[in-house]
Structure formats: C-alpha cells, structure tokens
Motif scaffolding. Structure first.
Motif, PDB file in Angstrom:
ATOM      1  N   ILE A  89      57.606  53.186  45.972  1.00 48.96           N
ATOM      2  CA  ILE A  89      57.576  52.381  47.200  1.00 48.96           C
ATOM      3  C   ILE A  89      58.866  51.564  47.276  1.00 48.96           C
ATOM      4  CG2 ILE A  89      56.316  50.575  48.445  1.00 48.96           C
ATOM      5  CD1 ILE A  89      53.810  51.456  46.884  1.00 48.96           C
ATOM      6  N   PRO A  90      59.507  51.488  48.441  1.00 46.38           N
ATOM      7  CA  PRO A  90      60.734  50.692  48.563  1.00 46.38           C
ATOM      8  C   PRO A  90      60.477  49.221  48.207  1.00 46.38           C
ATOM      9  CG  PRO A  90      60.405  52.042  50.520  1.00 46.38           C
ATOM     10  CD  PRO A  90      59.171  52.176  49.683  1.00 46.38           C
ATOM     11  N   PRO A  91      61.372  48.594  47.432  1.00 51.90           N
ATOM     12  CA  PRO A  91      61.154  47.214  46.992  1.00 51.90           C
ATOM     13  C   PRO A  91      60.898  46.203  48.102  1.00 51.90           C
ATOM     14  CG  PRO A  91      62.898  48.203  45.697  1.00 51.90           C
ATOM     15  CD  PRO A  91      62.548  49.187  46.780  1.00 51.90           C
ATOM     16  N   PRO A  92      61.604  46.242  49.250  1.00 51.18           N
ATOM     17  CA  PRO A  92      61.288  45.247  50.292  1.00 51.18           C
ATOM     18  C   PRO A  92      59.851  45.356  50.811  1.00 51.18           C
ATOM     19  CG  PRO A  92      63.410  46.252  50.739  1.00 51.18           C
ATOM     20  CD  PRO A  92      62.793  47.016  49.617  1.00 51.18           C
ATOM     21  N   VAL A  93      59.357  46.577  50.950  1.00 49.31           N
ATOM     22  CA  VAL A  93      57.984  46.782  51.409  1.00 49.31           C
ATOM     23  C   VAL A  93      57.007  46.276  50.347  1.00 49.31           C
ATOM     24  CG1 VAL A  93      56.267  48.542  52.012  1.00 49.31           C
ATOM     25  CG2 VAL A  93      58.607  48.746  52.852  1.00 49.31           C
ATOM     26  N   LEU A  94      57.300  46.595  49.092  1.00 46.77           N
ATOM     27  CA  LEU A  94      56.435  46.184  47.988  1.00 46.77           C
ATOM     28  C   LEU A  94      56.406  44.667  47.831  1.00 46.77           C
ATOM     29  CD1 LEU A  94      54.632  47.587  45.991  1.00 46.77           C
ATOM     30  CD2 LEU A  94      56.526  47.709  44.404  1.00 46.77           C
ATOM     31  N   ILE A  95      57.555  44.021  47.987  1.00 49.08           N
ATOM     32  CA  ILE A  95      57.598  42.551  47.914  1.00 49.08           C
ATOM     33  C   ILE A  95      56.747  41.949  49.025  1.00 49.08           C
ATOM     34  CG2 ILE A  95      59.090  40.535  48.273  1.00 49.08           C
ATOM     35  CD1 ILE A  95      61.245  41.978  46.688  1.00 49.08           C
ATOM     36  N   GLY A  96      56.840  42.508  50.228  1.00 52.27           N
ATOM     37  CA  GLY A  96      56.032  42.000  51.343  1.00 52.27           C
ATOM     38  C   GLY A  96      54.544  42.156  51.101  1.00 52.27           C
ATOM     39  N   ILE A  97      54.140  43.333  50.640  1.00 51.47           N
ATOM     40  CA  ILE A  97      52.717  43.591  50.390  1.00 51.47           C
ATOM     41  C   ILE A  97      52.193  42.706  49.259  1.00 51.47           C
ATOM     42  CG2 ILE A  97      51.069  45.316  49.544  1.00 51.47           C
ATOM     43  CD1 ILE A  97      52.822  47.435  50.994  1.00 51.47           C
ATOM     44  N   LEU A  98      52.904  42.676  48.132  1.00 49.34           N
ATOM     45  CA  LEU A  98      52.428  41.902  46.974  1.00 49.34           C
ATOM     46  C   LEU A  98      52.461  40.399  47.234  1.00 49.34           C
ATOM     47  CD1 LEU A  98      53.953  43.910  43.990  1.00 49.34           C
ATOM     48  CD2 LEU A  98      51.590  43.898  44.799  1.00 49.34           C
ATOM     49  N   THR A  99      53.460  39.928  47.978  1.00 44.51           N
ATOM     50  CA  THR A  99      53.511  38.506  48.305  1.00 44.51           C
ATOM     51  C   THR A  99      52.357  38.119  49.218  1.00 44.51           C
ATOM     52  OG1 THR A  99      55.918  38.491  48.072  1.00 44.51           O
ATOM     53  CG2 THR A  99      54.932  36.677  49.298  1.00 44.51           C
ATOM     54  N   SER A 100      52.091  38.933  50.229  1.00 45.77           N
ATOM     55  CA  SER A 100      50.981  38.638  51.146  1.00 45.77           C
ATOM     56  C   SER A 100      49.653  38.633  50.408  1.00 45.77           C
ATOM     57  CB  SER A 100      50.931  39.677  52.265  1.00 45.77           C
ATOM     58  OG  SER A 100      52.122  39.679  52.981  1.00 45.77           O
ATOM     59  N   TRP A 101      49.437  39.644  49.580  1.00 45.73           N
ATOM     60  CA  TRP A 101      48.166  39.720  48.866  1.00 45.73           C
ATOM     61  C   TRP A 101      48.048  38.612  47.819  1.00 45.73           C
ATOM     62  CZ3 TRP A 101      43.874  41.571  50.329  1.00 45.73           C
ATOM     63  CH2 TRP A 101      42.814  41.626  49.448  1.00 45.73           C
ATOM     64  N   SER A 102      49.150  38.258  47.162  1.00 47.18           N
ATOM     65  CA  SER A 102      49.124  37.167  46.186  1.00 47.18           C
ATOM     66  C   SER A 102      48.773  35.844  46.856  1.00 47.18           C
ATOM     67  CB  SER A 102      50.475  37.029  45.481  1.00 47.18           C
ATOM     68  OG  SER A 102      50.743  38.149  44.698  1.00 47.18           O
ATOM     69  N   LEU A 103      49.326  35.602  48.036  1.00 43.80           N
ATOM     70  CA  LEU A 103      48.989  34.381  48.767  1.00 43.80           C
ATOM     71  C   LEU A 103      47.519  34.364  49.160  1.00 43.80           C
ATOM     72  CD1 LEU A 103      52.171  33.951  50.980  1.00 43.80           C
ATOM     73  CD2 LEU A 103      51.456  32.544  49.035  1.00 43.80           C
ATOM     74  N   PHE A 104      46.990  35.527  49.551  1.00 44.94           N
ATOM     75  CA  PHE A 104      45.564  35.580  49.868  1.00 44.94           C
ATOM     76  C   PHE A 104      44.726  35.342  48.610  1.00 44.94           C
ATOM     77  CE2 PHE A 104      41.558  37.989  50.518  1.00 44.94           C
ATOM     78  CZ  PHE A 104      41.031  37.164  51.491  1.00 44.94           C
ATOM     79  N   GLU A 105      45.173  35.885  47.468  1.00 46.63           N
ATOM     80  CA  GLU A 105      44.453  35.649  46.209  1.00 46.63           C
ATOM     81  C   GLU A 105      44.470  34.168  45.841  1.00 46.63           C
ATOM     82  OE1 GLU A 105      44.788  39.738  43.611  1.00 46.63           O
ATOM     83  OE2 GLU A 105      46.399  38.289  43.441  1.00 46.63           O
ATOM     84  N   LEU A 106      45.605  33.532  46.028  1.00 48.10           N
ATOM     85  CA  LEU A 106      45.720  32.121  45.649  1.00 48.10           C
ATOM     86  C   LEU A 106      44.974  31.193  46.605  1.00 48.10           C
ATOM     87  CD1 LEU A 106      49.442  31.956  44.515  1.00 48.10           C
ATOM     88  CD2 LEU A 106      47.410  31.832  43.080  1.00 48.10           C
ATOM     89  N   PHE A 107      45.061  31.445  47.907  1.00 48.23           N
ATOM     90  CA  PHE A 107      44.454  30.533  48.867  1.00 48.23           C
ATOM     91  C   PHE A 107      43.070  30.981  49.334  1.00 48.23           C
ATOM     92  CE2 PHE A 107      49.067  29.750  49.462  1.00 48.23           C
ATOM     93  CZ  PHE A 107      49.066  28.453  48.979  1.00 48.23           C
ATOM     94  N   GLY A 108      42.850  32.278  49.434  1.00 47.40           N
ATOM     95  CA  GLY A 108      41.553  32.777  49.877  1.00 47.40           C
ATOM     96  C   GLY A 108      40.459  32.589  48.844  1.00 47.40           C
ATOM     97  N   SER A 109      40.856  32.499  47.590  1.00 49.82           N
ATOM     98  CA  SER A 109      39.858  32.343  46.529  1.00 49.82           C
ATOM     99  C   SER A 109      39.253  30.944  46.499  1.00 49.82           C
ATOM    100  CB  SER A 109      40.478  32.662  45.169  1.00 49.82           C
ATOM    101  OG  SER A 109      41.515  31.750  44.876  1.00 49.82           O
ATOM    102  N   LYS A 110      39.768  30.046  47.273  1.00 50.96           N
ATOM    103  CA  LYS A 110      39.248  28.675  47.279  1.00 50.96           C
ATOM    104  C   LYS A 110      38.042  28.500  48.202  1.00 50.96           C
ATOM    105  CE  LYS A 110      42.774  27.786  44.665  1.00 50.96           C
ATOM    106  NZ  LYS A 110      43.238  29.046  44.187  1.00 50.96           N
ATOM    107  N   LYS A 111      37.757  29.505  49.031  1.00 48.31           N
ATOM    108  CA  LYS A 111      36.601  29.477  49.937  1.00 48.31           C
ATOM    109  C   LYS A 111      35.611  30.562  49.512  1.00 48.31           C
ATOM    110  CE  LYS A 111      38.344  26.461  52.812  1.00 48.31           C
ATOM    111  NZ  LYS A 111      37.866  25.119  52.832  1.00 48.31           N
ATOM    112  N   LEU A 112      34.346  30.375  49.835  1.00 51.40           N
ATOM    113  CA  LEU A 112      33.295  31.300  49.409  1.00 51.40           C
ATOM    114  C   LEU A 112      33.481  32.693  50.015  1.00 51.40           C
ATOM    115  CD1 LEU A 112      30.763  31.626  47.713  1.00 51.40           C
ATOM    116  CD2 LEU A 112      29.435  30.930  49.703  1.00 51.40           C
ATOM    117  N   LEU A 113      33.796  32.766  51.298  1.00 51.08           N
ATOM    118  CA  LEU A 113      33.999  34.065  51.934  1.00 51.08           C
ATOM    119  C   LEU A 113      35.196  34.789  51.321  1.00 51.08           C
ATOM    120  CD1 LEU A 113      33.254  36.136  54.098  1.00 51.08           C
ATOM    121  CD2 LEU A 113      34.749  34.888  55.671  1.00 51.08           C
ATOM    122  N   GLY A 114      36.275  34.053  51.073  1.00 49.84           N
ATOM    123  CA  GLY A 114      37.439  34.638  50.425  1.00 49.84           C
ATOM    124  C   GLY A 114      37.117  35.138  49.032  1.00 49.84           C
ATOM    125  N   GLN A 115      36.295  34.390  48.301  1.00 51.51           N
ATOM    126  CA  GLN A 115      35.886  34.825  46.965  1.00 51.51           C
ATOM    127  C   GLN A 115      35.104  36.131  47.038  1.00 51.51           C
ATOM    128  OE1 GLN A 115      33.731  31.834  44.778  1.00 51.51           O
ATOM    129  NE2 GLN A 115      35.392  30.354  44.908  1.00 51.51           N
TER     130      GLN A 115
END
Length: 189
Positions: free
Chosen positions: A43-69
C-alpha cells in the motif's frame, strides 16, 4: 534469541490492545516506513498513513464512549490476530532474527493478540463497558509495548508475559463466577 522472542511478544501484545496504533507507531519509527511489514508494504505510504492515523484517532477517542467501545471490540476482535501476526513477523524482519518458520512466529503472535483481546472483550461484557481509567491505562501500555519492542525488548516482553498471566487468572475467575451463578440459578429453580 530470547530477546527476540520477548520483542515479538511485546509487539503482539500491543496488537491485542489496539490494531492501528501499533502499526502506525512501527511505521513512523522506521525511516523506510512499512517496507518491512507484510501486506502493508504493497500500500502506498501516504494512503497507509491516512488510514492508520484515522483509525488510531478513532481507537484513542472512540474508546472513551460505550458505543465506541462496542464498535471497537467487534472490529479489534476480528483483526487483532492478523495484526499480531503481522507485527510478530515484522519484528523478526526488522531485527534480522534467525527464526524459522516465519509463519509459525506469525501464528504465535496472532494467538497472543487474540487471547488478550478475548479477555478484554470478556471483561467488557461482564462489566457492561470498561471504565475510562482502564482505557487510559490500556492506551499507555499499548504505546509503551510498541516502543519497548525496539528499545527495551526485555521490559516489553515481561509486560506481555504479565498481561498473559493476568489473562489466565481472569479466565479462572470467570470460571468460578460462572459456576457460582449456575449454582445459584439451580437453587432458585
């Protein structure tokens, strides 16, 4: 050899807690990004950075709410064995360890990640959601495990083994809890 095994355990344990965050950290710590990571190197690095950064932010912030968990538990349960195996193989490649067969290392790493994720899912459903302080500790441990994988594999491996021990202890506690609840329901009937 032992230090390499501890590094593999550390990376796999991090994948048992989060899936995108360890991959993002591993890629950003390396100058060649994800060229050593199987499947992700295509996978091209810019695409991978975008995908992993977006998902990491969801993991970090979405995990703080019950629905996100709830959403994260399902997705992480499915993908944690894959990411655990990928990270285990990546550690072998990056550290130039002489371990074979490589697929067996990936399977062991994936199984460790799956066991840790199963225990977390079990606690999630038993407690009807994880407390916020547990989520913060999990985030910190996940980041530390990835950093320890390359800088202090002994410490990271020992933390991974400690987490595995806690998982085993949790399963025996659940067994006792289940037996007690079934005895109570039998006496009620």
């Amino acid at each position: 050899m032992i230090i390499g095994i501890l590094a593999i355990l550390s990376a796999s344990a991090a994948a048992g807690m989060r899936i995108a965050l360890p991959l993002l950290i591993v890629g950003l710590l390396r100058s060649d990004l994800w060229s050593q990571v199987p499947l992700l190197s295509a996978i091209p690095p810019p695409v991978l950075i975008g995908i992993l950064t977006s998902w990491s932010l969801f993991e970090l912030f979405g995990s703080k709410k019950l629905l996100g968990q709830r959403i994260l538990q399902i997705i992480q349960l499915i993908f944690s064995p894959l990411v655990g195996g990928l990270l285990a193989v990546t550690v072998v490649k990056i550290a130039n360890l002489e371990m074979s067969p490589l697929w067996l290392i990936g399977v062991i790493g994936g199984l460790l990640a799956l066991v840790l994720k199963l225990v977390q899912v079990g606690w999630f459903f038993r407690l009807r959601g994880l407390p916020i302080w547990v989520i913060f500790i999990e985030d910190i441990i996940c980041i530390l495990l990835v950093l320890f994988t390359f800088d202090a594999p002994q410490n990271g491996g020992l933390i991974a083994l400690l987490l595995l021990w806690i998982a085993i202890r949790s399963s025996t506690a659940w067994r006792k809890w289940y037996q007690q609840s079934s005895q109570v329901s039998d006496t009620d009937n």
